[in-house]
Write a protein that holds these residues in place. Structure first.
Motif, mmCIF file in Angstrom:
data_model
loop_
_atom_site.group_PDB
_atom_site.id
_atom_site.type_symbol
_atom_site.label_atom_id
_atom_site.label_comp_id
_atom_site.label_asym_id
_atom_site.label_seq_id
_atom_site.Cartn_x
_atom_site.Cartn_y
_atom_site.Cartn_z
ATOM 1 N N LEU A 83 0.916 -1.185 0.045
ATOM 2 C CA LEU A 83 -0.085 -0.007 -0.070
ATOM 3 C C LEU A 83 0.799 1.162 0.027
ATOM 4 N N ALA A 84 1.974 1.185 0.943
ATOM 5 C CA ALA A 84 2.821 2.318 0.819
ATOM 6 C C ALA A 84 3.601 2.755 -0.356
ATOM 7 N N LEU A 142 1.919 6.490 -7.010
ATOM 8 C CA LEU A 142 0.815 7.254 -7.542
ATOM 9 C C LEU A 142 1.340 8.626 -7.370
ATOM 10 N N ASN A 143 1.803 9.045 -6.180
ATOM 11 C CA ASN A 143 2.366 10.434 -5.887
ATOM 12 C C ASN A 143 3.330 11.004 -6.968
ATOM 13 N N ALA A 201 10.253 5.286 5.813
ATOM 14 C CA ALA A 201 9.616 6.770 5.958
ATOM 15 C C ALA A 201 8.324 6.690 5.245
ATOM 16 N N THR A 202 8.341 6.307 4.002
ATOM 17 C CA THR A 202 6.970 6.484 3.263
ATOM 18 C C THR A 202 5.840 5.624 3.786
ATOM 19 N N ALA A 203 6.038 4.534 4.056
ATOM 20 C CA ALA A 203 5.221 3.573 4.732
ATOM 21 C C ALA A 203 4.916 4.232 6.194
ATOM 22 N N ALA A 204 5.507 4.942 6.957
ATOM 23 C CA ALA A 204 5.086 5.561 8.273
ATOM 24 C C ALA A 204 4.300 6.804 7.863
ATOM 25 N N GLU A 205 4.673 7.502 6.840
ATOM 26 C CA GLU A 205 3.813 8.656 6.344
ATOM 27 C C GLU A 205 2.443 8.284 6.027
ATOM 28 N N GLU A 206 2.163 7.247 5.266
ATOM 29 C CA GLU A 206 1.001 6.964 4.716
ATOM 30 C C GLU A 206 0.288 6.564 5.823
#
Length: 451
Positions: free
Chosen positions: A235-236, A242-243, A364-369
């Motif tokens: 998902l992350a 997509l971003n 960090a990307t997964a944490a942000e999401e």
């Protein structure tokens, strides 16, 4: 294309239509330039028309009524004889205008065995026989970027809120690697997201894997559900890609340069070679250190005690070799660390664990999401600091020269510190008054003290 679920879009129209798909995000994850490349690069129509066993298996399992319209199984031909080759050529010429993909008798036999193996697996049979929709197209607008996204599940079971994806695998034991290699975890996340946005209901996602390699005389069949941690990682990655897609569309910049790394086994060989080279450096540095000390006629054990007594010439000679001395010290540190890590004893020293560092995000990307999903406010999620003077100079000095003096007035620079340099250095020498460590005992000084 408006968001929603469509049941009458052909496979060709779906792939040529609006919206970003998982396969497009796979290309973008490598480098954004590939999205433009795939639109313009010519296709080899002869190779494209060749049989794709994966497509044929999908059709036979999910749309059996369509199989005979899209595929044709040729009778067996003896290609070892001229007559067999002639018969095959005549057959292919006879059916070339029917618009069907021709497969050999052996390919057809194998395909039907693979289907029979799938139907022998109770869960797989239930998934294939339960009422649902095959090749339905789902569209939705992403909440964050607004981008139109699309998915086309192999089979959608709305009564059970379930998506089924059929995978033909070369080796069932390697399917976990295929998940990483082909980013199936990203597909799982994107399809579940799409089903949720299109229907308003959460869905599960199952892989129906069918092997084309025989194991104990059979074609293995397995049904998998992705681990939760891998699902979260997928998902992350989906939102990250997509971003990136959204940013590329906004800026119309599609980067095309990729970083390539050699295989891990090759880099491990480099490490072994570097260790051998390090041993050579150690020996060379030991020789160097002896060369440094011998002209001064000073034993190594007395060097530190004799430093204050060195003449200017001796001091200059040693200082010219400081780099080699430091190399020697670093080489000794590396050798001791290497030996201790290899389990070799170094009397008087041991390996210990340093105190743990501060907590950091492993992804960090997964944490942000994840934090976004908690609906945290911007000021709670992010820490903001003012840009550095260097960054301010790049932004303002050329773009707005009138404003730059105001900014420059708030910038301070520390004075440079004195540093030692050889006489050949082009910078001017600093003028330093010598320090007098002795009291003045001249007659004039004594007289001044008495006044």
């Amino acid at each position: 294309m408006n968001p929603g679920i469509y049941f009458d879009i052909s496979n060709e129209d779906y792939h040529a239509g609006d919206g970003v798909s998982k396969s497009q995000l796979d290309l973008l994850a490598k480098t954004p330039a590939l999205l433009n490349w795939v639109k313009d690069a010519p296709e080899d129509e002869d190779k494209k028309a060749a049989l794709d066993m994966g497509t044929a298996l999908h059709c036979l399992l999910l749309e059996p009524d369509e199989f005979d319209k899209r595929f044709m199984i040729a009778p067996p031909f003896n290609r070892r004889t001229n007559q067999g080759k002639a018969d095959e050529e005549a057959f292919l010429k006879e059916v070339e205008d029917r618009g069907a993909t021709v497969m050999s008798a052996e390919e057809g036999r194998k395909l039907r065995l693979m289907r029979a193996s799938a139907m022998a697996h109770p869960t797989a049979r239930w998934l294939l026989e339960t009422k649902g929709h095959c090749e339905a197209s789902m569209y939705w607008n992403d909440e964050t970027t607004g981008e139109l996204c699309r998915i086309r599940p192999d089979k959608w079971l709305p009564d059970y809120r379930m998506i089924v994806d059929v995978k033909k695998v070369a080796d069932m034991d390697r399917f976990a690697r295929h998940v990483e290699e082909f980013r199936y975890h990203v597909q799982e996340a994107m399809y579940r997201e799409g089903a949720l946005r299109a229907t308003g209901e959460s869905h599960s996602f199952l892989f129906l894997a069918i092997s084309e390699s025989i194991d104990c005389g059979r074609y293995p069949v397995r049904v998998f559900e992705l681990d939760l941690a891998d699902s979260a990682a997928g998902l992350a990655l989906f939102h990250r890609d997509l971003n990136t897609y959204h940013q590329c569309r906004q800026s119309d910049e599609w980067r095309g340069v990729e970083v390539i790394k050699r295989p891990d086994w090759a880099r491990k060989q480099d490490s072994n070679i570097m260790n051998e080279e390090s041993q050579n450096v150690h020996s060379q540095v030991l020789n160097d250190f002896e060369v440094i000390a011998s002209p001064l006629e000073l034993p190594l054990t007395e060097l530190f005690e004799r430093v204050p007594l060195l003449t200017p010439e001796q001091l200059a000679e040693i200082y010219s070799q400081v780099g080699r001395i430091e190399s020697f010290c670093n080489a000794i540190r590396e050798r001791v660390a290497h030996d201790l890590n290899a389990g070799l004893p170094v009397p008087g020293f041991k390996l210990v664990t340093t105190p743990p560092g501060g907590p950091e995000w492993s992804d960090a990307t997964a944490a942000e999401e994840l934090l976004k999903s908690f609906r945290l406010k911007q000021e709670q999620m992010y820490s903001y600091t003012v840009i550095t003077p260097e960054q301010a100079e790049k932004l303002i000095k050329e773009a707005s020269p009138r404003r730059w003096p105001k900014v420059e007035a708030l910038i301070t620079r520390a004075d440079g510190k004195p540093t030692v340099a050889p006489e050949s250095d082009p910078r001017p020498a600093l003028t330093i008054n010598p320090v007098n460590d002795f009291d003045d005992v001249s007659d004039d000084a004594l007289a001044a003290d008495l006044i």
